[in-house]
Design an enzyme around this catalytic site. Structure first.
Site, PDB file in Angstrom:
ATOM      1  N   LYS A   1       0.785  -1.301   0.062  1.00  0.00           N
ATOM      2  CA  LYS A   1      -0.111  -0.252  -0.125  1.00  0.00           C
ATOM      3  C   LYS A   1       1.202   1.229  -0.161  1.00  0.00           C
ATOM      4  O   LYS A   1       1.972   1.464   0.796  1.00  0.00           O
ATOM      5  CB  LYS A   1      -1.045   0.508   1.179  1.00  0.00           C
ATOM      6  CG  LYS A   1      -2.329   1.035   1.163  1.00  0.00           C
ATOM      7  CD  LYS A   1      -3.152   0.422   2.467  1.00  0.00           C
ATOM      8  CE  LYS A   1      -3.810   1.705   2.862  1.00  0.00           C
ATOM      9  NZ  LYS A   1      -5.468   1.194   3.572  1.00  0.00           N
TER      10      LYS A   1
ATOM     11  N   SER B   1      -9.515   0.592   2.937  1.00  0.00           N
ATOM     12  CA  SER B   1      -8.676   1.676   2.198  1.00  0.00           C
ATOM     13  C   SER B   1      -7.568   1.242   1.361  1.00  0.00           C
ATOM     14  O   SER B   1      -7.092   1.349   0.465  1.00  0.00           O
ATOM     15  CB  SER B   1      -7.659   2.957   2.990  1.00  0.00           C
ATOM     16  OG  SER B   1      -7.146   2.104   4.039  1.00  0.00           O
TER      17      SER B   1
ATOM     18  N   SER C   1      -9.458  -1.956   6.797  1.00  0.00           N
ATOM     19  CA  SER C   1      -8.959  -1.517   5.799  1.00  0.00           C
ATOM     20  C   SER C   1      -7.887  -2.877   5.137  1.00  0.00           C
ATOM     21  O   SER C   1      -7.743  -2.812   3.843  1.00  0.00           O
ATOM     22  CB  SER C   1      -7.887  -0.127   5.559  1.00  0.00           C
ATOM     23  OG  SER C   1      -8.977   1.052   6.278  1.00  0.00           O
TER      24      SER C   1
END
Length: 470
Positions: free
Chosen positions: A82, A158, A182
Site C-alpha cells: 500500500k 482503504s 481496511s
C-alpha cells in the site's frame, strides 16, 4: 513450469519452488510484472512499479541458490505494498496528491525491509483511499481501483489496491493497513485472505499514520498458509514503533499445517448475532452461518454494546486523524482529497471530552471481549454487510435500514478494530458469483487460532475459488 502456472501459485509454494530449484526468482518476478502490465490498465491497483528493484532482489536470491545457501522463507516471492509504506527512493503518497508527497524516503519501512530479508521481491506500490480514510478506494488523485471480478464494482478500501492486486495475480501477497477494516473489507470484496494482526504485533515503523492508537499493518494473500508464513517472517520488536510489543519467533504456519492435517477438534467457536445479523444482507448472513456450521460452532452470541463500540471507534478515528492532518488542512485544504477532507476537518473540532469518553469505553469493551474469550477461541462474523458495491453507489439497503455506502461498508469491522483483536478475513462464494468475507476473530496474541480455523475452512473446500478473475 510456465509463467501462467507460476502466477497461480500461493506465496509459500513459490518460495518452496525457488528453494528446490523448480523455478527461478527472476521468472516469478517477470511473470508478476507481465501480468501487471496486462491487467492493471483495467484495474488500476498500482500507483508505482519498482521493476528494477524487484529484478535485482530476484537475482540476489537466484545467486544464493546457485551457491547452495539456505534460502529465506519468502525467497523470490513477488509482493507489493500500500502506498503509505516508505520505500527507499519512492515518494510515500498515502493516497494523496503526488505533488504534495514531499521528498522520497531514504529508508524502507520496517515491514518492507523485513520482507526483503525474508527474500520477497518488491514490485510496486498500491492504490488506496486518500490518507487511509475510506472503504472503497475511489481516489480523486489516482483513480478508482476496480474489482477484478466485476470492473463496475469497487475493490474495497482503504487497501483496495492490495486486495485487487492479489486477486488479479499481479503479486503473490501485499502489505496493507487496517484501522477500521481496511484489510478485511478489500479481502471480502476481492475474494482473498487477509490478516489484521493483534494491535502491536507487526511494526508500523516507516508507514504513514492515520490513527496512531488503532492503526494495524498486515498481509493479503491467497490462503491461510501464506498469511501465516508472512506473519512469522515479519513479526518482531521494533524501536521505530512504540506499540510494537511482539517478540520474533511466531509459529503460526505450524498451527496452520496442524489444522490442515489434523483438523480443529476442540476449537470453541461461536457465531456473533444481534447487531451483526441486523446490519448484514442475506449474502453476509448466509456466509457467517455457513462458516459457523463448517467449524462446528455450537453457540450463537449477541454481544452487548456493539453500536457503542462502533461509535467510539468513529470518535477516536475522527479526532486523531483530524488532529494529525489539521496543519495540512489549514495550509493546503484545496489540495486534499475532496471525498474526506471535510470529515477530517470536522474531526479536528471534536470536544476532547468525547475522545476521553471513547477511550474509556474502549477499555470497558476490551474487558467485555476478554471475558468472552474465556469461553470461546474463535468468534465468527461477516466482514462486510454485502458483496462489493458498484462504483459511485450512494446507499446500501440492509435489514437494519438504508445507510450511506462509504462509511457503512465498515459496519462489521469497526466494532472489532479499536480493541486490537487479531482477525482473519476468509472469502466465501455467493449465489451471485461474487465473493464475500467472514471474520474469524480471536483473543489478543492468538493469530494461530484464527489462522487454524481459516485453514480448516480451506481444507473443507468452503472458501471462494477465484481462478484468474477477468
Amino acid at each position: 513450469m510456465s509463467r501462467l502456472d507460476a502466477g497461480a501459485l500461493h506465496a509459500w509454494q513459490m518460495a518452496d519452488c525457488v528453494a528446490h530449484g523448480d523455478i527461478s526468482a527472476r521468472e516469478l518476478v517477470t511473470a508478476a510484472l507481465d501480468n501487471l502490465r496486462n491487467r492493471d490498465a483495467s484495474i488500476n491497483a498500482y500507483t508505482d512499479i519498482t521493476e528494477q528493484r524487484a529484478l535485482l532482489e530476484a537475482d540476489v536470491i537466484d545467486q544464493r541458490r546457485v551457491r547452495g545457501e539456505a534460502l529465506p522463507p519468502l525467497a523470490g516471492v513477488p509482493y507489493a505494498v500500500k502506498n503509505l509504506f516508505d520505500v527507499a527512493g519512492l515518494p510515500t503518497l498515502a493516497g494523496g496528491h503526488r505533488g504534495r508527497a514531499g521528498a522520497a524516503p531514504s529508508e524502507d519501512a520496517t515491514l518492507v525491509s523485513r520482507s526483503a530479508a525474508a527474500g520477497a521481491c518488491l514490485i510496486g506500490a498500491l492504490n488506496m483511499d486518500a490518507y487511509a480514510y475510506g472503504f472503497t478506494t475511489e481516489n480523486s488523485f489516482h483513480g478508482v481501483t476496480r474489482n477484478p471480478h466485476d470492473p463496475m464494482r469497487v475493490a474495497g478500501g482503504s487497501s483496495g489496491g492490495c486486495g485487487a492486486a492479489v486477486a488479479a495475480q499481479m503479486c503473490a501477497f501485499a502489505l496493507g493497513s487496517d484501522t477500521n477494516g481496511s484489510i478485511r473489507v478489500p479481502s471480502s470484496f476481492c475474494g482473498v485472505f487477509g490478516l489484521k494482526p493483534t494491535f502491536g504485533a507487526l511494526s508500523r515503523g516507516g508507514s504513514r499514520p492515520f490513527v496512531h492508537n488503532i492503526d494495524h499493518l498486515g498481509p493479503f494473500a491467497r490462503g491461510s498458509r501464506d498469511l501465516a508464513r508472512i506473519f512469522d517472517a515479519l513479526v518482531g520488536l521494533d524501536s521505530r514503533d512504540h506499540a510494537c510489543t511482539r517478540e520474533a519467533g511466531a509459529q503460526t504456519e505450524a498451527a496452520v499445517l496442524r489444522a490442515q492435517s489434523e483438523g480443529i477438534a476442540g476449537l470453541r467457536v461461536a457465531r456473533l448475532t444481534g447487531y451483526f445479523d441486523q446490519w448484514s444482507g442475506p449474502d453476509a448472513r448466509s456466509a457467517s452461518r455457513a462458516v459457523a456450521m463448517a467449524l462446528g460452532a455450537q453457540d450463537e452470541l449477541d454481544l452487548p454494546n456493539v453500536p457503542a463500540a462502533r461509535a467510539a471507534g468513529f470518535v477516536i478515528t475522527a479526532s486523531e486523524s483530524g488532529q494529525l492532518y489539521r496543519p495540512e488542512l489549514q495550509a493546503h485544504y484545496d489540495d486534499m482529497e475532496p471525498l474526506n477532507r471535510d470529515r477530517m476537518l470536522a474531526g479536528s473540532l471534536l470536544p476532547a471530552s468525547w475522545y476521553v469518553q471513547a477511550q474509556r469505553f474502549r477499555l470497558a469493551f476490551a474487558r467485555q471481549l476478554n471475558a468472552v474469550f474465556e469461553r470461546f477461541d474463535v468468534l465468527v462474523a461477516p466482514a462486510t454487510p454485502c458483496v462489493a458495491t458498484e462504483i459511485g453507489q450512494a446507499w446500501i439497503d440492509l435489514p437494519g435500514g438504508r445507510v450511506p455506502t462509504r462509511p457503512s461498508i465498515g459496519l462489521m469491522t469497526q466494532p472489532i478494530s479499536f480493541i486490537g483483536l487479531p482477525v482473519v478475513a476468509v472469502p466465501l462464494p455467493t449465489a451471485g458469483g461474487l465473493p464475500i468475507g467472514v471474520q474469524l476473530i480471536a483473543a489478543p496474541g492468538r493469530e494461530d487460532l484464527a489462522l487454524a480455523a481459516a485453514a480448516a475452512l480451506e481444507a473443507g473446500g468452503n472458501t471462494f475459488k477465484s481462478g484468474s478473475p477477468k
